[in-house]
Design a protein around this motif. Structure first.
Motif, PDB file in Angstrom:
ATOM      1  N   GLY A   1       0.815  -1.211   0.000  1.00 20.63           N
ATOM      2  CA  GLY A   1       0.000   0.000   0.000  1.00 20.63           C
ATOM      3  C   GLY A   1       0.846   1.257   0.000  1.00 20.63           C
ATOM      4  O   GLY A   1       0.550   2.231  -0.721  1.00 20.63           O
ATOM      5  N   LEU A   2       1.907   1.274   0.796  1.00 15.88           N
ATOM      6  CA  LEU A   2       2.801   2.436   0.848  1.00 15.88           C
ATOM      7  C   LEU A   2       3.541   2.617  -0.474  1.00 15.88           C
ATOM      8  O   LEU A   2       3.701   3.754  -0.956  1.00 15.88           O
ATOM      9  N   VAL A   3       3.983   1.521  -1.072  1.00 19.93           N
ATOM     10  CA  VAL A   3       4.676   1.608  -2.354  1.00 19.93           C
ATOM     11  C   VAL A   3       3.728   2.132  -3.423  1.00 19.93           C
ATOM     12  O   VAL A   3       4.097   2.976  -4.247  1.00 19.93           O
ATOM     13  N   ASP A   4       2.465   1.671  -3.416  1.00 18.99           N
ATOM     14  CA  ASP A   4       1.489   2.152  -4.398  1.00 18.99           C
ATOM     15  C   ASP A   4       1.250   3.650  -4.238  1.00 18.99           C
ATOM     16  O   ASP A   4       1.096   4.370  -5.236  1.00 18.99           O
ATOM     17  N   GLU A   5       1.219   4.123  -2.999  1.00 12.76           N
ATOM     18  CA  GLU A   5       1.050   5.568  -2.761  1.00 12.76           C
ATOM     19  C   GLU A   5       2.177   6.346  -3.422  1.00 12.76           C
ATOM     20  O   GLU A   5       1.948   7.377  -4.076  1.00 12.76           O
ATOM     21  N   CYS A   6       3.405   5.857  -3.240  1.00 16.75           N
ATOM     22  CA  CYS A   6       4.556   6.540  -3.829  1.00 16.75           C
ATOM     23  C   CYS A   6       4.443   6.565  -5.351  1.00 16.75           C
ATOM     24  O   CYS A   6       4.613   7.614  -5.986  1.00 16.75           O
ATOM     25  N   LEU A   7       4.135   5.429  -5.951  1.00 18.99           N
ATOM     26  CA  LEU A   7       4.074   5.346  -7.409  1.00 18.99           C
ATOM     27  C   LEU A   7       2.960   6.217  -7.968  1.00 18.99           C
ATOM     28  O   LEU A   7       3.106   6.820  -9.042  1.00 18.99           O
ATOM     29  N   ASN A   8       1.836   6.292  -7.250  1.00 22.05           N
ATOM     30  CA  ASN A   8       0.709   7.086  -7.731  1.00 22.05           C
ATOM     31  C   ASN A   8       1.001   8.579  -7.686  1.00 22.05           C
ATOM     32  O   ASN A   8       0.464   9.354  -8.485  1.00 22.05           O
ATOM     33  N   GLU A   9       1.844   9.013  -6.759  1.00 24.78           N
ATOM     34  CA  GLU A   9       2.110  10.442  -6.599  1.00 24.78           C
ATOM     35  C   GLU A   9       3.353  10.907  -7.342  1.00 24.78           C
ATOM     36  O   GLU A   9       3.489  12.096  -7.620  1.00 24.78           O
ATOM     37  N   TRP A  10       4.266   9.980  -7.645  1.00 22.08           N
ATOM     38  CA  TRP A  10       5.433  10.389  -8.412  1.00 22.08           C
ATOM     39  C   TRP A  10       5.009  10.758  -9.827  1.00 22.08           C
ATOM     40  O   TRP A  10       4.024  10.265 -10.358  1.00 22.08           O
ATOM     41  N   ALA A  11       5.747  11.652 -10.422  1.00 25.29           N
ATOM     42  CA  ALA A  11       5.403  12.127 -11.768  1.00 25.29           C
ATOM     43  C   ALA A  11       5.309  10.958 -12.731  1.00 25.29           C
ATOM     44  O   ALA A  11       6.156  10.057 -12.730  1.00 25.29           O
ATOM     45  N   GLU A  12       4.246  10.970 -13.541  1.00 28.28           N
ATOM     46  CA  GLU A  12       4.058   9.882 -14.498  1.00 28.28           C
ATOM     47  C   GLU A  12       5.210   9.857 -15.490  1.00 28.28           C
ATOM     48  O   GLU A  12       5.642  10.883 -15.989  1.00 28.28           O
ATOM     49  N   GLY A  13       5.703   8.670 -15.751  1.00 25.52           N
ATOM     50  CA  GLY A  13       6.847   8.531 -16.645  1.00 25.52           C
ATOM     51  C   GLY A  13       8.165   8.431 -15.912  1.00 25.52           C
ATOM     52  O   GLY A  13       9.156   7.989 -16.478  1.00 25.52           O
ATOM     53  N   SER A  14       8.169   8.861 -14.643  1.00 32.25           N
ATOM     54  CA  SER A  14       9.392   8.750 -13.853  1.00 32.25           C
ATOM     55  C   SER A  14       9.415   7.416 -13.130  1.00 32.25           C
ATOM     56  O   SER A  14       8.384   6.788 -12.908  1.00 32.25           O
ATOM     57  N   HIS A  15      10.596   6.994 -12.763  1.00 34.85           N
ATOM     58  CA  HIS A  15      10.763   5.766 -11.991  1.00 34.85           C
ATOM     59  C   HIS A  15      10.121   4.552 -12.687  1.00 34.85           C
ATOM     60  O   HIS A  15       9.576   3.671 -12.026  1.00 34.85           O
ATOM     61  N   GLU A  16      10.162   4.548 -14.026  1.00 39.75           N
ATOM     62  CA  GLU A  16       9.561   3.417 -14.738  1.00 39.75           C
ATOM     63  C   GLU A  16      10.261   2.100 -14.390  1.00 39.75           C
ATOM     64  O   GLU A  16       9.631   1.042 -14.322  1.00 39.75           O
ATOM     65  N   TYR A  17      11.578   2.196 -14.176  1.00 40.38           N
ATOM     66  CA  TYR A  17      12.338   1.006 -13.798  1.00 40.38           C
ATOM     67  C   TYR A  17      11.815   0.451 -12.477  1.00 40.38           C
ATOM     68  O   TYR A  17      11.609  -0.754 -12.319  1.00 40.38           O
ATOM     69  N   ILE A  18      11.561   1.366 -11.527  1.00 36.00           N
ATOM     70  CA  ILE A  18      11.057   0.938 -10.210  1.00 36.00           C
ATOM     71  C   ILE A  18       9.650   0.382 -10.340  1.00 36.00           C
ATOM     72  O   ILE A  18       9.297  -0.624  -9.709  1.00 36.00           O
ATOM     73  N   ARG A  19       8.828   1.008 -11.171  1.00 36.54           N
ATOM     74  CA  ARG A  19       7.467   0.522 -11.381  1.00 36.54           C
ATOM     75  C   ARG A  19       7.479  -0.920 -11.896  1.00 36.54           C
ATOM     76  O   ARG A  19       6.674  -1.759 -11.472  1.00 36.54           O
TER      77      ARG A  19
END
Length: 216
Positions: free
Chosen positions: A123-141
């Motif tokens: 849940g915490l990881v999903d929060e981070c991914l949802n709020e980070w700028a789209e297109g960023s951290h694609e590797y982490i996604r």
């Protein structure tokens, strides 16, 4: 007085009143003369292979036992000489010939399962991914997607989970998520592996001495 059941010979034959029979997969007895030749040949072939396989399995089991006995004896000698043991508490050790061309590695692998804290982490990881700028951290996604997707056996992808733990991300929620993952990890058992390697020269590549039938 009960009559003794007829004995089955190593070739699968059972003699009944002087006539050879074979038992089928349902347990019924059939005279060998009524069994198709190709079925008899298949039975003979499988039994032959199984004899070799059983002997080989027993030989590998003896090899493993002797290997641990020999290494334990060597370590006992070390402990006596230096009041120390080779390797760490986990039991991961490497033993090598004097010329550096052959080595035996003992590795202990833990079996890890994850508790309910893992869902909190997700849940915490999903929060981070949802709020980070789209297109960023694609590797982490991509890693997160693989990490929390279960395989056919319903198991979490442990390798990807461990990869998440190695990422350095400063977001406080991410850090709490990683703490939750570590809290969720439970060692439920371990297995010890022995692997043997050799090489042709001191700077050459190591080759595994194959014992696994699938890799031979």
């Amino acid at each position: 007085m009960t009559s003794q059941a007829p004995e089955t010979s190593p070739d699968g034959r059972i003699m009944i009143e002087g006539v050879p029979h074979m038992r089928n997969a349902q347990g019924a007895l059939w005279p060998v003369s009524m069994i198709k030749p190709e079925h008899q040949l298949e039975d003979e072939t499988v039994r032959k292979i199984m004899r070799y396989a059983t002997e080989l399995s027993e030989q590998v089991a003896r090899f493993k036992a002797h290997t641990f006995d020999d290494l334990s004896a060597f370590e006992a000698l070390l402990a006596q000489e230096y009041s120390a043991t080779k390797g760490g508490a986990k039991g991961n050790k490497t033993f090598m010939t004097y010329d550096g061309l052959k080595k035996v590695q003992v590795q202990v692998s833990d079996f890890v399962e994850f508790g309910p804290q893992l869902q909190i982490a997700k849940g915490l990881v999903d929060e981070c991914l949802n709020e980070w700028a789209e297109g960023s951290h694609e590797y982490i996604r991509a890693i997160v997607t693989r990490a929390f997707n279960t395989d056919k056996a319903g198991q979490i992808n442990r390798a990807e989970i461990f990869m998440l733990l190695r990422l350095e991300i400063e977001d406080p929620r991410w850090k709490r998520a990683m703490e939750a993952i570590r809290a969720a990890m439970r060692v439920v058992g371990s297995k010890t592996y022995v692997r043997c390697y050799e090489r042709d020269s001191w700077d050459g590549p190591w080759r595994a001495v194959t014992i696994d039938l699938a890799k031979a």
